[in-house]
Design a protein around this motif. Structure first.
Motif, PDB file in Angstrom:
ATOM      1  N   ARG A   1       0.835  -1.208   0.000  1.00 24.02           N
ATOM      2  CA  ARG A   1       0.000   0.000   0.000  1.00 24.02           C
ATOM      3  C   ARG A   1       0.868   1.255   0.000  1.00 24.02           C
ATOM      4  N   GLU A   2       1.863   1.296   0.876  1.00 28.50           N
ATOM      5  CA  GLU A   2       2.739   2.478   0.961  1.00 28.50           C
ATOM      6  C   GLU A   2       3.503   2.678  -0.351  1.00 28.50           C
ATOM      7  N   VAL A   3       3.979   1.593  -0.938  1.00 27.31           N
ATOM      8  CA  VAL A   3       4.695   1.695  -2.210  1.00 27.31           C
ATOM      9  C   VAL A   3       3.734   2.156  -3.313  1.00 27.31           C
ATOM     10  N   GLY A   4       2.517   1.617  -3.322  1.00 26.91           N
ATOM     11  CA  GLY A   4       1.521   2.045  -4.303  1.00 26.91           C
ATOM     12  C   GLY A   4       1.210   3.532  -4.195  1.00 26.91           C
ATOM     13  N   GLN A   5       1.104   4.022  -2.957  1.00 27.06           N
ATOM     14  CA  GLN A   5       0.862   5.452  -2.749  1.00 27.06           C
ATOM     15  C   GLN A   5       2.028   6.267  -3.288  1.00 27.06           C
ATOM     16  N   ARG A   6       3.240   5.776  -3.058  1.00 24.72           N
ATOM     17  CA  ARG A   6       4.421   6.512  -3.517  1.00 24.72           C
ATOM     18  C   ARG A   6       4.506   6.518  -5.044  1.00 24.72           C
ATOM     19  N   ILE A   7       4.219   5.368  -5.668  1.00 23.70           N
ATOM     20  CA  ILE A   7       4.215   5.289  -7.133  1.00 23.70           C
ATOM     21  C   ILE A   7       3.225   6.303  -7.697  1.00 23.70           C
ATOM     22  N   ASP A   8       2.014   6.313  -7.146  1.00 25.89           N
ATOM     23  CA  ASP A   8       0.967   7.226  -7.615  1.00 25.89           C
ATOM     24  C   ASP A   8       1.400   8.686  -7.457  1.00 25.89           C
ATOM     25  N   THR A   9       1.960   9.016  -6.323  1.00 27.29           N
ATOM     26  CA  THR A   9       2.414  10.391  -6.067  1.00 27.29           C
ATOM     27  C   THR A   9       3.518  10.794  -7.039  1.00 27.29           C
ATOM     28  N   LEU A  10       4.499   9.912  -7.235  1.00 31.61           N
ATOM     29  CA  LEU A  10       5.599  10.229  -8.154  1.00 31.61           C
ATOM     30  C   LEU A  10       5.094  10.440  -9.575  1.00 31.61           C
ATOM     31  N   ILE A  11       4.137   9.621 -10.001  1.00 33.99           N
ATOM     32  CA  ILE A  11       3.580   9.777 -11.356  1.00 33.99           C
ATOM     33  C   ILE A  11       2.849  11.107 -11.469  1.00 33.99           C
TER      34      ILE A  11
ATOM     35  N   GLN B 104       3.358  13.836  -9.786  1.00 34.80           N
ATOM     36  CA  GLN B 104       4.325  14.931  -9.764  1.00 34.80           C
ATOM     37  C   GLN B 104       5.081  15.036 -11.084  1.00 34.80           C
ATOM     38  N   ALA B 105       5.395  13.894 -11.687  1.00 40.14           N
ATOM     39  CA  ALA B 105       6.173  13.883 -12.926  1.00 40.14           C
ATOM     40  C   ALA B 105       5.332  14.251 -14.139  1.00 40.14           C
ATOM     41  N   VAL B 106       4.032  13.943 -14.090  1.00 39.95           N
ATOM     42  CA  VAL B 106       3.157  14.143 -15.248  1.00 39.95           C
ATOM     43  C   VAL B 106       1.877  14.851 -14.799  1.00 39.95           C
ATOM     44  N   PRO B 107       1.932  16.160 -14.630  1.00 43.64           N
ATOM     45  CA  PRO B 107       0.721  16.877 -14.230  1.00 43.64           C
ATOM     46  C   PRO B 107      -0.412  16.615 -15.230  1.00 43.64           C
ATOM     47  N   GLY B 108      -1.598  16.364 -14.701  1.00 44.41           N
ATOM     48  CA  GLY B 108      -2.752  16.105 -15.553  1.00 44.41           C
ATOM     49  C   GLY B 108      -2.838  14.677 -16.065  1.00 44.41           C
ATOM     50  N   VAL B 109      -2.031  13.772 -15.515  1.00 42.75           N
ATOM     51  CA  VAL B 109      -2.058  12.374 -15.945  1.00 42.75           C
ATOM     52  C   VAL B 109      -3.478  11.807 -15.804  1.00 42.75           C
ATOM     53  N   HIS B 110      -3.869  10.977 -16.761  1.00 52.59           N
ATOM     54  CA  HIS B 110      -5.174  10.313 -16.709  1.00 52.59           C
ATOM     55  C   HIS B 110      -4.994   8.960 -16.054  1.00 52.59           C
ATOM     56  N   LYS B 111      -6.012   8.559 -15.280  1.00 52.94           N
ATOM     57  CA  LYS B 111      -5.926   7.311 -14.522  1.00 52.94           C
ATOM     58  C   LYS B 111      -7.163   6.466 -14.762  1.00 52.94           C
ATOM     59  N   ALA B 112      -6.970   5.163 -14.578  1.00 52.16           N
ATOM     60  CA  ALA B 112      -8.083   4.225 -14.664  1.00 52.16           C
ATOM     61  C   ALA B 112      -7.692   2.939 -13.956  1.00 52.16           C
ATOM     62  N   VAL B 113      -8.692   2.138 -13.636  1.00 52.03           N
ATOM     63  CA  VAL B 113      -8.454   0.766 -13.212  1.00 52.03           C
ATOM     64  C   VAL B 113      -9.074  -0.119 -14.281  1.00 52.03           C
TER      65      VAL B 113
ATOM     66  N   GLU C 277       9.644  -6.043  -1.224  1.00 51.89           N
ATOM     67  CA  GLU C 277       9.535  -5.342   0.060  1.00 51.89           C
ATOM     68  C   GLU C 277      10.852  -4.728   0.518  1.00 51.89           C
ATOM     69  N   ASP C 278      11.945  -5.435   0.385  1.00 48.54           N
ATOM     70  CA  ASP C 278      13.220  -4.951   0.917  1.00 48.54           C
ATOM     71  C   ASP C 278      14.094  -4.261  -0.134  1.00 48.54           C
ATOM     72  N   ASP C 279      13.541  -4.030  -1.320  1.00 49.56           N
ATOM     73  CA  ASP C 279      14.303  -3.352  -2.376  1.00 49.56           C
ATOM     74  C   ASP C 279      14.507  -1.882  -2.048  1.00 49.56           C
ATOM     75  N   GLN C 280      15.605  -1.341  -2.534  1.00 50.80           N
ATOM     76  CA  GLN C 280      15.804   0.099  -2.532  1.00 50.80           C
ATOM     77  C   GLN C 280      15.087   0.618  -3.775  1.00 50.80           C
ATOM     78  N   PHE C 281      14.048   1.400  -3.572  1.00 48.21           N
ATOM     79  CA  PHE C 281      13.270   1.939  -4.689  1.00 48.21           C
ATOM     80  C   PHE C 281      13.937   3.221  -5.156  1.00 48.21           C
ATOM     81  N   ASP C 282      14.496   3.193  -6.351  1.00 48.98           N
ATOM     82  CA  ASP C 282      15.200   4.343  -6.915  1.00 48.98           C
ATOM     83  C   ASP C 282      14.167   5.310  -7.494  1.00 48.98           C
ATOM     84  N   GLU C 283      13.708   6.240  -6.661  1.00 48.00           N
ATOM     85  CA  GLU C 283      12.653   7.178  -7.063  1.00 48.00           C
ATOM     86  C   GLU C 283      13.086   8.089  -8.199  1.00 48.00           C
TER      87      GLU C 283
END
Length: 145
Positions: free
Chosen positions: A45-55, A57-66, A121-127
């Protein structure tokens, strides 16, 4: 039919599929993506939140879907450039035009264009590298799905 008296912030219970992937109904916009992320189990969950936030920030106005029980990110009228999915021991990020990214993401695919990034889980995520890939991917033609 009587209206529900549940507060708007209370999320319905979500079924987890094999590997702990949340089963979220297909939908467009931020709400279904946030429902997916909120239902991701444990550390994911925490990693998913971080992925979403980084996207975002990197792409203002990004479109999302499930779609297919996975969040998708894309540009309006240009298709999807990225998706991710929960597995038992990792999160798999798919860059649909990953072979065009520099450096090329490490995970191979049966698709000639797609490349993956697996996050354990234990990976260093290179943001910084992830953000660079997201920016590059957002400028390429996306997948129409």
């Amino acid at each position: 039919m009587a209206k529900s008296t549940k507060p708007a912030t209370e999320a319905p219970s979500v079924k987890l599929l094999s590997g702990g992937n949340p089963q979220i109904a297909k939908g467009y916009g931020d709400a279904p993506v946030q429902a997916y992320i909120a239902a991701m189990p444990d550390w994911k969950r925490e990693v998913g939140q971080r992925i979403d936030t980084l996207i975002e920030q990197a792409v203002p106005g990004v479109h999302k879907a499930v779609k297919w029980n996975s969040p998708f990110y894309g540009m309006e009228g240009e298709g999807w450039f990225l998706s991710f999915h929960c597995f038992t021991k990792y999160i798999k990020v798919a860059f649909f035009r990953g072979m065009s990214l520099r450096p090329v993401p490490p995970g191979q695919s049966k698709s000639k264009d797609t490349r993956y990034l697996d996050i354990h889980e234990d990976d260093q995520f290179d943001e910084a590298q992830f953000t660079d890939w997201v920016k590059q991917a957002s400028r390429l033609p996306g997948e129409r799905m």
